[in-house]
Structures are given as C-alpha cells and as structure tokens.
Scaffold this active site. Structure first.
Site, PDB file in Angstrom:
ATOM      1  N   HIS A   1      -7.800  -5.255  -0.593  1.00 16.43           N
ATOM      2  CA  HIS A   1      -6.607  -4.536  -0.173  1.00 16.43           C
ATOM      3  C   HIS A   1      -6.100  -5.064   1.175  1.00 16.43           C
ATOM      4  O   HIS A   1      -6.873  -5.271   2.099  1.00 16.43           O
ATOM      5  CB  HIS A   1      -6.935  -3.048  -0.056  1.00 16.43           C
ATOM      6  CG  HIS A   1      -5.735  -2.162   0.007  1.00 16.43           C
ATOM      7  ND1 HIS A   1      -4.983  -1.850  -1.109  1.00 16.43           N
ATOM      8  CD2 HIS A   1      -5.149  -1.530   1.048  1.00 16.43           C
ATOM      9  CE1 HIS A   1      -3.994  -1.053  -0.763  1.00 16.43           C
ATOM     10  NE2 HIS A   1      -4.073  -0.843   0.546  1.00 16.43           N
TER      11      HIS A   1
ATOM     12  N   SER B   1       0.833  -1.190   0.000  1.00 17.46           N
ATOM     13  CA  SER B   1       0.000   0.000   0.000  1.00 17.46           C
ATOM     14  C   SER B   1       0.879   1.256   0.000  1.00 17.46           C
ATOM     15  O   SER B   1       1.710   1.426  -0.875  1.00 17.46           O
ATOM     16  CB  SER B   1      -0.959  -0.044   1.193  1.00 17.46           C
ATOM     17  OG  SER B   1      -1.987   0.916   1.058  1.00 17.46           O
TER      18      SER B   1
ATOM     19  N   ASP C   1      -9.579  -5.015  -4.991  1.00 19.70           N
ATOM     20  CA  ASP C   1      -9.008  -3.774  -4.470  1.00 19.70           C
ATOM     21  C   ASP C   1      -9.450  -2.609  -5.351  1.00 19.70           C
ATOM     22  O   ASP C   1      -9.448  -2.722  -6.583  1.00 19.70           O
ATOM     23  CB  ASP C   1      -7.475  -3.895  -4.489  1.00 19.70           C
ATOM     24  CG  ASP C   1      -6.767  -2.785  -3.746  1.00 19.70           C
ATOM     25  OD1 ASP C   1      -7.426  -1.809  -3.322  1.00 19.70           O
ATOM     26  OD2 ASP C   1      -5.542  -2.895  -3.598  1.00 19.70           O
TER      27      ASP C   1
END
Length: 337
Positions: free
Chosen positions: A309, A173, A279
């Site tokens: 995610h 991320s 995601d």
C-alpha cells in the site's frame, strides 16, 4: 525520491500533554484523547511551493471558512492540458497536500503526463467526519467551474492552460475513495452539471474501501516491512471517519454493500484502478473492478507486483522506484487517451 520511514516508533514525540486518557491511537500518526483533543505528530515533512522539474506550484485558497485550499501544479507545456483534481491518502484522518512525498509524486506526474494538477487539502476526521471530505471535493469542482466561467485574472496563470473537456478525479487510498464518491455525486445519479468542466475519467490508486466481512488478503496478505496499512490501522481509520454509529458496510465504506446504490444505476466515466499485490486491500479492489465490469462500466485494472500500500508515495520497497515509473506511464496513457 527519498524513502519515507514508516516505523512509527521513530516518530513518536515525547511528553504527552494532559488531555486525559487516550481513546484512539495509530502510533506515530494520530492520537485522540478523551477530551476530544487530536494530535498528529509530524511523521512526514512538509515542503513549500517551488519549481520542480520545470513544474510551477502555488497554494491557492478556495474557502476560508473551512480552510479549504489546493496546491496547483502547472508544467511547462505550450498546448492546453487536461485538469486532474487529486485527493491525498491518509485514512481520511492524516495527510496534507503539502507533504513532501505528495509534492514530489504530483510534480513528477504533472511533468510526465502533461496535465495541470489541483492537489486538495480537504478537512480531516475525526474532527470532520465523512461526508466533509466529499463536500470539500464537490465545493472544489464548483469553485473551478465558477472561476472558469468568470475568467478571473488571478487564476489565468493556470486556467488559461486547462482543457476543460478533460477533467479527471484521482487519489490514492482514502483519496481514491473521495475521488469515487465525488465522481458519483457530480456526474452520477443527481445529474448535476459542472459545465464547462467535463468529467472524462477517474483514477483510483489502491482505493480505500472496506466491509464487515473480511477478505482473504485483509486476513492473510504478506505485508512488506513497516507497511503503511495493517488491518488494525484499517479498522481504526474507519472508526474515526465514518458517521457515528455506522459500520463498515456503510455505502461510503463499502460501495458493494446491500442497500448501496447499485453500480449499474450509477452514471460513471471510465475508471482506472491501480492495485498493489502485497496490499491488504488487493482482494477488495479486485472485487470492485469486477463489479464495475459486470455493471457494464469501462474499467482498466493495473496490478503492481511485489509492492504494498502507498508504495508510490512512501518508496518503502526495493521495487518501489520501478513500479512507480510503471504507474506513471499507465497514468499518462489513461489521462491522454
């Protein structure tokens, strides 16, 4: 690994202190008041260093002035091992190298892939907006370079087992965004040397990139329950982390934006990009991979079906365990190729 609850309503602490009006909030994760006070409820437990699956871990200070430190994971291998510098996720605003979910994930990766991992505890926004996290990444590489050259006794327990010719930068991320930006700073257009370290590859897991124009997956992706990243959360993280006055087409957010250094101009090592099917970042991640390939860069793209995610950290899907093992195998192969 145990599942981590990501229902913020289960983690909100009662009794707000008198800091005035709340000007920004991601429920259960971070709250910013008008007087500048920042609160981060302990949504995910921290864990101390310990021996996990034969992997020794220790916390080591890098820079006292900025409170920069790293958790180092060393598996029990007789031969020299690749060195992986890892940046945790959390939208640049939350997260810690001591979070239990990261400790478990990275201890398992160190053991499976046979690599030494430095998990960096970098400065967070909004108190320290970008490029503070990038600066912390560069300073960490300079610290490793200096310690490797000096041969300091206090660090021989891990330095003596490092194969300096196999350095990897990795993250998930926002941490993947940091890994990418640290890579282009240390390896790219500046030409600055980090010898004896040689950057062999970058690993970007669900990289946190954005842009003013919405992608289809940002607007319409089917989200798993208690998703770690919704569109409103995505926008809030960028408002809190980018330089004041910048929008989501700033090059640190959108590496493909007009005005950003073109990928063809950048000198980059081989990249592995891990993408989650559910995601909201899926389309943007795929676009980035296609742009890398079109620019003549070597990129390995991996898609993980049925998960969202940060699935490998939060384990918030019925497929998380299976897909995490798949990811571990892919990471091992990339690091040891």
């Amino acid at each position: 690994m145990a599942a981590i609850s990501f229902n913020p309503r289960l983690n909100v602490q009662g009794g707000r202190k008198n800091h005035g009006v709340v000007v920004e909030e991601i429920e259960g994760l971070i709250r910013i008041y008008g007087d500048g006070q920042v609160e981060r409820p302990p949504i995910i437990p921290s864990t101390p260093c310990m021996v996990t699956n034969g992997v020794v871990s220790k916390d080591v200070a890098i820079e006292k002035f900025t409170n920069l430190w790293t958790r180092i994971y060393v598996p029990s291998y007789s031969s020299k091992m690749p060195l992986l510098v890892y940046f945790h996720g959390g939208g640049f605003c939350v997260g810690s190298a001591s979070w239990r979910c990261y400790h478990e994930f990275l201890a398992a990766l160190a053991s499976k892939a046979g690599c030494i991992i430095l998990s960096l505890n970098y400065r967070l926004a909004p108190e320290n907006r970008l490029p503070a996290a990038y600066d912390d990444g560069i300073n960490t590489l300079m610290w490793v370079k200096q310690e490797a050259r000096n041969g300091a006794n206090e660090h021989k327990w891990w330095l003596n087992q490092c194969r300096y010719s196999s350095l990897f930068l990795a993250g998930d991320s926002a941490g993947a965004n940091i890994a990418y930006n640290v890579a282009i700073r240390s390896y790219g257009i500046s030409g600055s040397s980090i010898k004896p370290l040689i950057l062999k590859g970058i690993i970007l897991i669900q990289p946190f990139f954005g842009g003013e124009e919405r992608t289809i997956s940002e607007m319409h992706a089917a989200q798993p329950p208690n998703s770690a990243l919704t569109l409103s959360v995505f926008d809030t993280y960028w408002r809190l982390s980018l330089p004041l006055g910048a929008n989501r087409d700033h090059p640190w957010c959108n590496p493909l934006a007009e005005g950003a250094t073109t990928l063809r101009e950048l000198k980059l090592p081989g990249a592995m990009v891990c993408i989650s099917e559910m995601d909201i970042l899926k389309d943007r991640n795929l676009e980035f991979c296609n742009a890398l390939a079109s620019a003549g860069k070597w990129v390995e793209t991996r898609m993980y079906k049925g998960v969202g995610h940060a699935f490998q950290i939060l384990h918030n899907s019925q497929f998380s365990q299976i897909r995490t093992q798949e990811m571990m195998s892919h990471l091992k192969a990339f690091i040891n190729q």
